[in-house]
Motif scaffolding. Structure first.
Motif: not given
Length: 200
Positions: A1-18, A66-77
């Motif tokens: 993902m580019n940086e916009l998508h990494v920090h914007n969860p909605r764009w992240y979901e859209v770009s992943s689907a595409i 249980h699943v623990d997820g970690v990510d450096p992006s606060a918005p997507v977390v």
């Protein structure tokens, strides 16, 4: 993902689907099955993003796991925690410094995260994965495979925002002390390594 998508969860979901051509669930379920996940496992998802892979793993481990997820992006977390099933939770952290005790997990997963980690930190990240897995614990990491043609190179670059590099998953796993069980490919553009921590 580019940086916009990494920090914007909605764009992240859209770009992943595409990017997965509508096949993300199939691909991720295949990776979860390939990992050897078991009911009751404690699973770590590194670079968990919006929690899609974690959610598929949470179904597999069931209510006793249980699943623990970690990510450096606060918005997507934040986005992931708002939508998390009861047996999954997410926190802000990078792969290079995992906020968990030694030998905490039965299984570690990661998909499309390694290429985001600076090259100088990737060996440390795999060392952290080794540390937090129990002896005999399992690992499955997937990322973009080196594209062989111009179109696939353009697709990877457009989707990831990074150059089309070989992230050398197998070398990283072996260097951290893992025993490599299997390597392979998943459509559309992924390669994976499945490995285990010796012992157990």
């Amino acid at each position: 993902m580019n940086e916009l998508h990494v920090h914007n969860p909605r764009w992240y979901e859209v770009s992943s689907a595409i990017g997965f051509g509508g096949q993300r669930r199939r691909v991720y379920d295949g990776l979860v099955r390939r990992s050897g996940v078991r009911p009751g496992d404690r699973v770590l998802d590194v670079g968990s993003g919006t929690g899609y892979l974690s959610g598929r793993a949470a179904l597999a481990v069931g209510p006793s796991g249980h699943v623990d997820g970690v990510d450096p992006s606060a918005p997507v977390v934040g986005y992931a925690n708002e939508r998390a099933p009861a047996n999954a939770s997410f926190r802000v952290a990078g792969a290079e410094r995992l906020p968990f005790d030694d030998a905490s997990f039965d299984l570690a997963l990661s998909c499309l995260a390694v290429h985001h980690i600076p090259k100088a930190e990737r060996a440390r990240a795999f060392g952290e994965l080794f540390r937090v897995l129990k002896p005999g614990g399992r690992l499955l990491v997937a990322d973009f495979r080196p594209p062989t043609g111009r179109l696939s190179r353009l697709a990877v670059t457009a989707f990831s925002g990074h150059g089309a590099e070989d992230v050398r998953l197998t070398d990283l796993a072996v260097g951290a002390g893992f025993f490599v069980v299997e390597t392979g490919r998943r459509a559309p553009l992924l390669s994976f390594v499945r490995a285990s921590r010796p012992g157990g």
